[in-house]
Scaffold this active site. Structure first.
Site, short mmCIF file in Angstrom:
data_model
loop_
_atom_site.label_atom_id
_atom_site.label_comp_id
_atom_site.label_asym_id
_atom_site.label_seq_id
_atom_site.Cartn_x
_atom_site.Cartn_y
_atom_site.Cartn_z
N ASP A 10 0.72 -1.17 -0.13
CA ASP A 10 -0.19 0.17 0.15
C ASP A 10 0.98 1.31 0.03
OD1 ASP A 10 -2.47 1.54 0.11
OD2 ASP A 10 -1.64 1.85 2.26
N SER A 11 0.17 2.38 -0.10
CA SER A 11 0.85 3.48 -0.10
C SER A 11 1.69 3.83 1.53
CB SER A 11 0.51 4.76 -0.63
OG SER A 11 -0.83 5.01 0.27
N CYS A 73 -4.41 -1.35 -1.86
CA CYS A 73 -4.42 -0.15 -2.14
C CYS A 73 -5.63 0.24 -3.12
CB CYS A 73 -3.04 0.44 -2.54
SG CYS A 73 -3.11 2.22 -3.31
N GLU A 151 -2.44 8.62 8.28
CA GLU A 151 -0.87 8.44 8.29
C GLU A 151 -0.48 9.39 9.80
OE1 GLU A 151 1.19 7.05 6.71
OE2 GLU A 151 -0.41 5.81 5.55
N CYS A 185 -10.81 3.09 -0.10
CA CYS A 185 -9.37 3.27 0.12
C CYS A 185 -8.93 2.60 1.53
CB CYS A 185 -9.11 4.90 0.27
SG CYS A 185 -7.46 5.27 1.12
N HIS A 187 -7.00 2.85 3.46
CA HIS A 187 -6.67 3.68 4.90
C HIS A 187 -8.13 3.99 5.62
CE1 HIS A 187 -2.73 4.71 3.09
NE2 HIS A 187 -2.39 5.53 4.27
N1 DGL Z 1 -4.49 3.24 0.91
C1 DGL Z 1 -4.65 3.98 -0.50
C2 DGL Z 1 -5.85 3.69 -1.08
O1 DGL Z 1 -6.49 2.50 -0.67
C3 DGL Z 1 -3.89 5.14 -1.05
C4 DGL Z 1 -4.12 6.49 -0.13
C5 DGL Z 1 -3.21 7.29 -0.79
O2 DGL Z 1 -1.95 6.94 -0.81
O3 DGL Z 1 -3.60 8.33 -1.40
O4 DGL Z 1 -6.38 4.27 -2.16
#
Ligand code: DGL
Length: 274
Positions: A10-11, A73, A151, A185, A187
């Site tokens: 993931d990011s 992600c 984050e 997302c 996150h």
């Molecule tokens: N967790 C990520 C997603 O599912 C990326 C969030 C990001 O880096 O902008 O889209």
């Protein structure tokens, strides 16, 4: 049977939603996790950059001879499915399983999708939903500010800033009276208690990370590739700020991991491979 680890990327922290579900369901499977904390966020970037980062993240995980890659992600899964398809090993994004779960959950046919700006621009979740429920109405909302909140660890259900931002983003979906909301997302499930409070009991929240971990389980089972005697070891790699990652990851996973977090210079590694 296949005792090699599963690669997850993931990011940043979002892919831990997959790891948490994997720990519950498949406690023996080993995981190598890469969180690209040095280049987060992905969701505000252009398609070419997101595709390149996705390819580099996969190349890094393949150094560990993983048996499967999970793009945990929403942004990489929506924007760069072609990168995942081109890999010479099983790979899975978060879109299909999540779209299917939402199509199965909705009663009114009104489904909300929240994700990054890049994810929403592709309408990938909408397409996955309509492939199963052609009559469904899908309402999408880009919510880029949730990513830095997570984050930075601003995820307490009482956090006033997180609540105010969530109210603003979710109001249009409330107005449309969605009965199901895809957290598209990975996150976002870290903020799900706040979403649940704002939307109320009548709205089912679909967690992309959880649905994808379940789909990965089925895929491994179907390919007879579950581990026979794995020890459930999780190794974590990040491209920056290992301490910040470990603090929030431990809170979210409910177990100590900091001894297993290492830093890699993803840009240098990718240059060497190019
Ligand atoms: N967790 C990520 C997603 O599912 C990326 C969030 C990001 O880096 O902008 O889209």
């Amino acid at each position: 049977m296949d005792n090699r680890p599963i690669g997850v990327f993931d990011s940043g922290l979002g892919g831990l939603t997959v790891v948490r579900q994997r720990i519950k369901e498949l406690p023996k499977e080993r995981i190598v996790y890469f969180g690209d904390t040095g280049r987060v966020p992905y969701g505000t970037r252009g398609c070419d950059v997101i595709s390149r980062y996705t390819a580099e993240d996969c190349a890094f995980l393949r150094r560990f001879d993983v048996k499967m890659i999970i793009a945990a992600c929403g942004t990489a899964s929506s924007v760069a499915p072609h990168v995942l398809k081109a890999l010479p090993l099983p790979a899975l994004g978060v879109v299909d399983a999540t779209g299917a779960a939402a199509a199965a959950a909705t009663k009114s046919g009104k489904i909300g999708v929240i994700g990054t700006a890049a994810t929403v621009s592709t309408d990938a979740f909408g397409k996955a939903i309509r492939a199963r429920a052609p009559q469904a109405q899908v309402f999408s909302q880009a919510c880029p500010l949730f990513v830095p909140l997570v984050e930075n660890g601003w995820i307490d259900p009482q956090d006033e800033v997180a609540i105010a931002i969530a109210k603003r983003y979710l109001q249009p979906l409330k107005d449309q009276q969605v009965d199901t909301l895809i957290m598209g997302c990975t996150h976002f499930p870290l903020l799900s208690p706040i979403f649940a409070e704002i939307l109320g009991d009548g709205v089912t929240l679909i967690d992309a990370g959880r649905e994808t971990a379940i789909a990965a389980h089925k895929m491994l089972e179907a390919g007879d590739a579950l581990t026979a005697d794995g020890d459930g070891e999780c190794r974590f790699f990040v491209s920056d700020r290992p301490q910040g990652f470990a603090d929030i990851a431990e809170m979210f996973l409910g177990r100590p991991i900091r001894a297993n977090v290492e830093t890699v210079d993803i840009a240098r590694l990718s240059d060497t491979e190019a």
